[in-house]
Design an enzyme around this catalytic site. Structure first.
Site, PDB file in Angstrom:
ATOM      1  N   ASN A 210       0.854  -1.192   0.000  1.00 35.16           N
ATOM      2  CA  ASN A 210       0.000   0.000   0.000  1.00 35.16           C
ATOM      3  C   ASN A 210       0.886   1.237   0.000  1.00 35.16           C
ATOM      4  OD1 ASN A 210       0.593   0.792   2.793  1.00 35.16           O
ATOM      5  ND2 ASN A 210      -0.363  -1.176   3.250  1.00 35.16           N
ATOM      6  N   ASP A 279      -4.498  -5.941   4.529  1.00 38.79           N
ATOM      7  CA  ASP A 279      -5.591  -6.731   5.103  1.00 38.79           C
ATOM      8  C   ASP A 279      -5.546  -8.192   4.661  1.00 38.79           C
ATOM      9  OD1 ASP A 279      -6.745  -4.669   6.591  1.00 38.79           O
ATOM     10  OD2 ASP A 279      -7.622  -3.808   4.777  1.00 38.79           O
ATOM     11  N   ILE A 308      -2.868  -7.217  14.200  1.00 42.50           N
ATOM     12  CA  ILE A 308      -1.787  -7.141  15.193  1.00 42.50           C
ATOM     13  C   ILE A 308      -2.220  -6.283  16.390  1.00 42.50           C
ATOM     14  CG2 ILE A 308       0.624  -6.453  15.551  1.00 42.50           C
ATOM     15  CD1 ILE A 308       0.995  -6.914  12.472  1.00 42.50           C
TER      16      ILE A 308
HETATM   17  O1  C5P Z   1      -8.486  -1.921  10.558  1.00 40.80           O
HETATM   18  P1  C5P Z   1      -7.555  -0.866  10.104  1.00 40.80           P
HETATM   19  O2  C5P Z   1      -6.476  -1.354   9.194  1.00 40.80           O
HETATM   20  O3  C5P Z   1      -8.160   0.400   9.618  1.00 40.80           O
HETATM   21  O4  C5P Z   1      -6.910  -0.464  11.511  1.00 40.80           O
HETATM   22  C1  C5P Z   1      -5.907   0.442  11.649  1.00 40.80           C
HETATM   23  C2  C5P Z   1      -5.145   0.190  12.907  1.00 40.80           C
HETATM   24  O5  C5P Z   1      -4.992  -1.203  13.183  1.00 40.80           O
HETATM   25  C3  C5P Z   1      -3.736   0.699  12.728  1.00 40.80           C
HETATM   26  O6  C5P Z   1      -3.261   1.094  13.992  1.00 40.80           O
HETATM   27  C4  C5P Z   1      -2.990  -0.530  12.227  1.00 40.80           C
HETATM   28  O7  C5P Z   1      -1.607  -0.446  12.500  1.00 40.80           O
HETATM   29  C5  C5P Z   1      -3.657  -1.659  12.983  1.00 40.80           C
HETATM   30  N1  C5P Z   1      -3.714  -2.931  12.244  1.00 40.80           N
HETATM   31  C6  C5P Z   1      -2.949  -3.988  12.672  1.00 40.80           C
HETATM   32  N2  C5P Z   1      -3.012  -5.189  12.001  1.00 40.80           N
HETATM   33  C7  C5P Z   1      -3.828  -5.336  10.938  1.00 40.80           C
HETATM   34  C8  C5P Z   1      -4.615  -4.253  10.494  1.00 40.80           C
HETATM   35  C9  C5P Z   1      -4.522  -3.067  11.172  1.00 40.80           C
HETATM   36  O8  C5P Z   1      -2.188  -3.859  13.625  1.00 40.80           O
HETATM   37  N3  C5P Z   1      -3.877  -6.512  10.311  1.00 40.80           N
END
Ligand code: C5P
Length: 401
Positions: A210, A279, A308
């Site tokens: 990304n 994702d 995470i």
């Molecule tokens: O769900 P989304 O990607 O919008 O969430 C953003 C937050 O979750 C950010 O702090 C990102 O670092 C964390 N995150 C994560 N692991 C993932 C997806 C998002 O730690 N697989």
């Protein structure tokens, strides 16, 4: 506003080739919100003009003791009185020798002798001058006198030689000065954080990623280090300069990032998930390059990656957790929903179209007490404000425990 935004420094420029980097340094200190007032030696003016540094700093540049702009002719005292530090960059071998012996034969050396603030010195010289026992004695004495030395670095030199004595890059000096001046609100606190994108391989040469640059995450790492934290930074691929003092683990995929976070999670007091984690990942990446066919469509099966941040927040005794939310619309609602669902203490929300790859950012901070908006500012300044807020909330949460 971050606490160092109101701070001012004298930037002393002495006569070495690295004086050209002083122009960049004025800019980079300005990015951190630090006011810069330049004083130059006569020799420095042979390498770079006062006009350049005056234009970049927006403040008058001083070069001699008898400058009529200071009404009581006490330039050597006046100029450092409201300053948080004098930063000498570049500092020649000769100027360092003068500092050691307390010489006061020009404006800058007199200013250093008469100062009542910190003195930070970034040496720049030929490697033999640096290695000379006289210079090494002077370095040891300056350190004994409580003067902070930044660098030098090793590398190519203007004289064509290679070795120790190169001045640090402007960004490195600005970061170190900002860290030196920052209030130590996170002294001794262990911060674990993620930053940058992840890269999910499709085959030996292709992958899914990304547009995260890592700028915001690296700026937060620098701000946390400046606040006195011990920072472990788990970073996806980024071309940003590595924050000085961070314990860095470089990873590619979300799975690698997750493994590294698990490894370091135990000792963390605060976790900040800034990474834009992909994702999905490809179920079975091909070991070799997938050959293109003219007619057939290619189907990739994607599996969801582990979250995470949610994993960290879901531990029995989680650290203080901070997440990021990049949205393209309905920012506040989506971010708050994310904060509750992932059970994190604080969410930093920004519009993706405002933030990705940009040098500045506009964010809102959502926690149990509501929403706080921060003004649009360079990412370095925004990072300091975010870290200040994290420190306040972390301390309050710790008291409640
Ligand atoms: O769900 P989304 O990607 O919008 O969430 C953003 C937050 O979750 C950010 O702090 C990102 O670092 C964390 N995150 C994560 N692991 C993932 C997806 C998002 O730690 N697989």
């Amino acid at each position: 506003m971050s606490d160092i935004t109101s701070k001012k420094v004298v930037l002393g420029v002495t006569g070495g080739v690295a004086a050209y980097k002083a122009a960049e340094l004025v800019r980079r200190l300005g990015d951190q919100g630090i006011g810069v007032h330049v004083v130059m030696t006569e020799a420095a003016c042979g390498f770079i003009t006062p006009a350049t540094l005056q234009a970049l700093s927006g403040n008058p540049v001083y070069t001699d003791m008898w400058d009529a702009r200071i009404s009581n002719s006490m330039a050597h005292i006046e100029l450092s009185r409201d300053k948080a530090a004098i930063v000498i960059a570049p500092a020649t071998a000769d100027f360092m020798a003068k500092l050691v012996h307390g010489h006061a034969d020009d404006l800058l050396s007199t200013l250093c002798l008469a100062r009542d603030c910190a003195l930070i010195v970034a040496p720049a010289m030929n490697r033999q001058m640096w290695e000379n026992p006289a210079t090494q004695r002077n370095v040891a004495q300056l350190e004994k006198d409580g003067i902070t030395l930044l660098g030098p670095a090793s590398g190519d030199q203007a004289c064509g030689e290679t070795g120790n004595g190169r001045m640090l890059e402007a960004q490195e000096i600005a970061d170190a000065v900002a860290a030196f001046l920052a209030p130590k609100t996170l002294a001794g606190v262990n911060v674990l954080m993620t930053a940058g994108p992840t890269f999910e391989p499709i085959d030996a040469v292709r992958g899914i990623t990304n547009r995260s640059s890592g700028k915001m995450g690296y700026a937060i790492a620098r701000a946390a280090i400046g606040a006195g934290a011990k920072v472990t930074l788990i970073s996806g691929p980024s071309s940003q300069p590595i924050p000085a003092g961070a314990m860095l683990t470089q990873v590619q995929s979300a799975a690698d990032m997750f493994a590294a976070v698990k490894k370091h999670a135990k000792g963390a007091d605060i976790f900040i998930g800034v990474a834009a984690v992909a994702d999905y990942r490809v179920e079975t990446p091909s070991e070799h390059k997938i050959k293109k066919t003219e007619s057939d469509a290619l189907t990739l099966k994607l599996l969801p990656n582990p979250d995470i941040l949610a994993w960290v927040a879901g531990q029995a005794k989680p650290p203080f957790t901070v997440g990021f939310a990049a949205e393209s619309q309905n920012l506040e609602n989506y971010a708050d929903e994310k904060r509750r669902r992932k059970k994190v203490n604080l969410i930093v929300a920004n519009l993706a179209q405002n933030a990705i790859g940009a040098d500045d950012n506009e964010v809102m901070l959502l926690d149990d007490s509501g929403t706080h908006k921060l003004m649009r500012a360079p990412k370095e300044a925004v990072a300091k404000d975010i870290v200040a807020r994290i420190a306040t909330l972390y301390k309050a949460a710790k008291k409640r425990r």
